[in-house]
Design an enzyme around this catalytic site. Structure first.
Site, short mmCIF file in Angstrom:
data_model
loop_
_atom_site.label_atom_id
_atom_site.label_comp_id
_atom_site.label_asym_id
_atom_site.label_seq_id
_atom_site.Cartn_x
_atom_site.Cartn_y
_atom_site.Cartn_z
N HIS A 30 0.91 -1.42 0.06
CA HIS A 30 0.05 0.15 0.08
C HIS A 30 0.81 1.27 -0.04
CE1 HIS A 30 -3.84 2.13 1.17
NE2 HIS A 30 -4.24 1.21 0.34
N HIS A 86 -6.66 -2.70 -10.72
CA HIS A 86 -7.29 -2.11 -9.34
C HIS A 86 -8.57 -1.74 -9.42
CE1 HIS A 86 -7.12 1.11 -6.24
NE2 HIS A 86 -6.76 0.09 -5.71
#
Length: 386
Positions: free
Chosen positions: A189, A289
């Site tokens: 992340h 994504h």
């Protein structure tokens, strides 16, 4: 004479939990839906869509590529999350219109499907290990064969041994519970700085994650040339990259195994299809994504259906962001997103295949949202990446 499908009206719907939808209506009454949003910047993207309206009203919705080029190149300043996200939603809606007009799914307009179903994965957390096993069992029961978890919580520039060991403990719990029957992606992340990546890889390697996502922030992609040769774990990145020009360098340098463009951020169906094809030439896999809503997910799936290098697709059904309103709540035909043995089957309806519940959208619009991501700080008060 060919019908022109003249764009007549553009409407926006900012609805909970954190989404923005665009509805484009043609003079002939055909409607297309798109999802132009940056999480935490919905109002900014909405303003950009309305600024771009001058290039859309009165134009033919069938001229998708010409419109894309004008929206991208027509301004002196190009790229970036706001413009590209606005362009993405518009592009999705135009493909939806064209497919509906011609009576075929969007993937047929892109050259036809190369697969009859798409493998899916979902998010199960990772910041808090006490809920990991519970959430993983829920997802497996729902039909998933693959999940993704945050590898870490907040991390310092150089983290403690305790933090490092906790990262490994999280995936160890899943491996001990499910063995190799469950594929597990690990999302760094962008929380991890370069000095800690190799150390974390050393701890994680015995548990064989499916991939490591965003080992460093995209602005630090130059660090990938040091990270990539260090591990056999596939490296994935790309959710904060917005066009083929952003992906060009990492593909040329050979420092990525999986690219993850977002269909609501990286120029929509038109651009992500180009990015996917470019990646295929470098023998790099595609896994778009998608922590967003139904239009973004459907758009990603249409690209997946036609891309030989697409291997798995993220979705946000039941994700923690969606408290009070979930992905399927705004959809009249939620069955198209049914997970069967870990896969979503090829869509059959024309356009994107999603029938939006406009009544629910108008109700949600009255509530709206002001979502923003958390601001994290370390024990000393210094900012840490979320």
């Amino acid at each position: 004479m060919k019908e022109q499908l003249i764009i007549e009206k553009i409407e926006l719907f900012k609805v909970p939990p954190r989404w923005l939808f665009v509805k484009i209506t043609t003079r002939e009454g055909i409607i297309g839906w798109g999802e132009p949003v940056v999480e935490g910047k919905a109002d900014t993207v909405a303003a950009c869509v309305m600024e771009l309206q001058q290039y859309l009203i009165g134009k033919s919705a069938t001229n998708i590529e010409d419109i894309w080029q004008i929206l991208y190149r027509g301004g002196f300043y190009r790229g970036g999350p706001i413009l590209m996200s606005a362009l993405s939603g518009i592009d999705q809606a135009l493909w939806d219109i064209k497919g509906k007009f011609l009576g075929v799914p969007v993937y047929d307009l892109l050259g036809g499907a190369v697969r009859h179903k798409m493998k899916m994965y979902c998010w199960i957390g990772g910041d808090h290990p006490e809920v990991l096993l519970e959430q993983a069992h829920e997802k497996v029961k729902a039909g998933f064969q693959a999940v993704k978890m945050n590898a870490t919580g907040g991390m310092d520039w150089i983290s403690t041994l305790k933090d490092v060991k906790q990262v490994a403990n999280n995936i160890r719990l899943l491996r001990e519970e499910f063995g190799t029957d469950l594929d597990i992606g690990l999302d760094f992340h962008g929380r991890v700085h370069k000095g800690m990546v190799k150390r974390l890889i050393d701890e994680l390697a015995p548990y064989e994650p499916m991939f490591i996502e965003e080992p460093v922030l995209s602005e630090n992609n130059d660090a990938l040339k040091h990270i990539y040769p260090y591990t056999s774990i596939p490296i994935a990145t790309g959710e904060r990259m917005f066009s083929r020009w952003d992906f060009k360098k990492i593909l040329e340098e050979g420092v990525v195994d999986i690219i993850q463009p977002d269909l609501s951020h990286a120029g929509g169906i038109s651009e992500v299809r180009r990015i996917a094809t470019m990646a295929e030439a470098y023998d790099v896999a595609l896994a778009p994504h998608c922590p967003l809503g139904p239009i973004s997910l459907a758009s990603a799936l249409h690209v997946d259906f036609v891309s030989a290098n697409a291997f798995i697709q993220e979705n946000s059904i039941g994700i923690h962001y969606n408290q009070g309103f979930d992905l399927l709540d705004y959809v009249l035909n939620p069955e198209i997103f049914d997970i069967k043995d870990g896969y979503i089957e090829l869509f059959q309806k024309p356009g994107l295949g999603v029938e939006m519940n406009e009544e629910k959208l108008r109700e949600g619009q009255k509530i709206g949202h002001n979502w923003s991501n958390p601001i994290w700080r370390g024990p000393d008060g210094n900012f840490t990446e979320w």
